[in-house]
Design an enzyme around this catalytic site. Structure first.
Site, PDB file in Angstrom:
ATOM      1  CG  ASP A 109       5.286   2.902  -3.811  1.00 56.74           C
ATOM      2  OD1 ASP A 109       6.355   3.134  -3.205  1.00 56.74           O
ATOM      3  OD2 ASP A 109       5.191   2.043  -4.705  1.00 56.74           O
TER       4      ASP A 109
ATOM      5  CD  GLU B 219      10.208  -1.139  -3.370  1.00 59.22           C
ATOM      6  OE1 GLU B 219      10.986  -2.098  -3.390  1.00 59.22           O
ATOM      7  OE2 GLU B 219       9.042  -1.225  -2.897  1.00 59.22           O
TER       8      GLU B 219
END
Length: 468
Positions: free
Chosen positions: A112, A174
């Site tokens: 991500d 994250e």
């Protein structure tokens, strides 16, 4: 910059001809690594809740395909529920068991990315990878899709010569604080268990000099609100004896630092000064400090960046200039980001900052503090065989000794990994350099550095395999 290389440890764990062969194979395969990185960057996998989650799903699927293509037979896309019961973001877990008696290495990265921000701040489209000079620009090109490709590339380089067990864990949330990370670890404790954990989400000393990250600051954030009135009043009728909330908020925030710019909150600890330092001109250039602006604080720059607390105002709620009325503003608030030295307990730090803010309420204003995220700092244990092997691999790949560095940012899940796997050796590496601009506009990765990272990881994995 000035630096002191880390201890090199034992002599080369691999013979010179094996090192040369892996170097040649890395060079031959790198064009494919770069092309696959570009394909990942084109997927706008922003994990922030305001963005389309289908792109994060697509990114996870693409990473899973890359790992299957790299010869990893057991590949799954997994998730665990969030606290509110909704599904967590997709994580990719891929496993290739090693020979009997071989150690298992867990390779971590995340797929991500941060939101792109204002498109006007980018020189090229954030999700269209573009090469300028030796750098590839695009959101996630460095943080952390380059880390994903470092793992994929190393596995391609080693192919059937991989002599260790490998588990690849590529997280999908994250950049929003890894809200399900601990639950994920406990749900898949056995699947993710490893002897050595390589976290590819950090930075190198500079282009041309590799680094092993041995400390990270922790994090506490909060919102402080200052209130002076129960409603707005006319600034002409009441201005003078009644100060507005933004003014009092500014006075309160100013108490957080002393006249030198050092943090002035009692209860926030400092760790030891690092063994390396950097030149002020290099820091000013890397950060884009405007001419004439003085740097804050005292002591070595690396200490101010890595091993001492820092407090920054990252947002303010007050009337916008364009829509301001001629009134005394009754309340204003600010979001504070508090970076914590290694060894600091985050809850104790939050309590210390909260106590300071209440004690320094200006003119008796009502001060309210709203707690936010907490993250633990990280300090690597003493030297280990795995760390020695990593320093050797980095030195071979770059042709110069690696440097042990701290990082001022926070990766709180590393401490979570240590809590669940206390016997594992954790190695924090990365592809970024001081000009990568992770999280900002014009994020980029230096392609030569990425190739060296792939080689270094291949050398590390090869060196960890048992030999007769």
């Amino acid at each position: 910059m000035t630096s002191t290389p880390a201890p090199t440890g034992s002599p080369s764990p691999l013979p010179a001809d094996r090192v040369a062969a892996l170097r040649e194979r890395t060079a031959a395969l790198f064009a494919g690594v770069r092309a696959d990185l570009e394909a990942l960057v084109r997927i706008p996998s922003v994990s922030n809740a305001e963005f389309d989650p289908s792109h994060v799903e697509a990114s996870a699927a693409a990473v899973a395909d890359l790992l299957r293509g790299a010869g990893v037979p057991e590949v799954q896309v997994l998730r665990v529920p969030r606290a509110d019961g909704t599904p967590g973001a997709p994580a990719v877990v891929a496993r290739r068991p090693g020979p009997a008696g071989a150690p298992t290495v867990l390779l971590y990265a995340h797929h991500d990315v941060q939101p792109p921000g204002d498109a006007a701040d980018w020189d090229t489209a954030p999700f269209e990878p573009t090469q300028r000079g030796e750098r590839l620009f695009g959101r996630g090109a460095a943080d952390d899709k380059a880390g994903v490709m470092a793992h994929v590339g190393a596995l391609r380089v080693l192919a059937d010569e991989l002599g260790v067990g490998v588990t690849v864990f590529v997280e999908g949330e994250e950049e929003v604080g890894s809200p399900t990370f601990v639950d994920f670890l406990h749900a898949h404790r056995e699947l993710l268990a490893a002897d050595v954990i390589v976290v590819a989400d950090s930075t190198n000393w500079r282009v041309g000099v590799p680094a092993l990250t041995t400390s990270l600051r922790g994090l506490a954030d909060l919102v402080v609100e200052v209130a002076v009135l129960d409603h707005a009043v006319h600034s002409g009728m009441f201005g003078g004896p009644v100060l507005d909330a933004p003014t009092l908020l500014a006075r309160l925030l100013a108490t957080l630092h002393d006249e030198h710019g050092d943090v002035a909150v009692e209860g926030l600890v400092r760790a030891a000064d690092p063994a390396v330092d950097m030149e002020e001109d290099a820091l000013r250039a890397d950060a884009g400090v405007l001419p004439g602006v003085r740097l804050a604080g005292t002591g070595p720059l690396t200490a101010r960046l890595w091993t001492r607390p820092a407090i920054g105002v990252i947002g303010i709620d007050a009337p916008r200039v364009a829509s301001a009325s001629n009134t005394i503003t009754p309340r204003a608030s600010a979001k504070l980001s508090v970076r914590l030295a290694p060894g600091q307990d985050p809850a104790a730090a939050l309590a210390a900052v909260t106590a300071h803010l209440h004690a320094h309420a200006p003119f008796g204003a009502r001060v309210t503090v709203h707690d936010g995220e907490l993250g633990k700092p990280f300090q690597a244990a003493g030297d280990s065989p795995a760390a020695g092997a990593a320093r050797w691999a980095l030195g071979e790949a770059w042709g110069t000794p690696s440097v042990d560095v701290g990082v001022g940012g926070s990766i709180p899940f590393i401490s979570d990994l240590l809590d669940v796997y206390p016997d594992a050796a954790i190695l924090v590496t990365g592809v970024e350099d001081p000009d990568s601009r992770a999280h900002g506009a014009n994020e980029s990765v230096h392609l030569g550095e990425l190739e060296r990272v792939v080689l270094a990881e291949a050398l590390l994995l090869a060196s960890l395999a048992p030999r007769a």
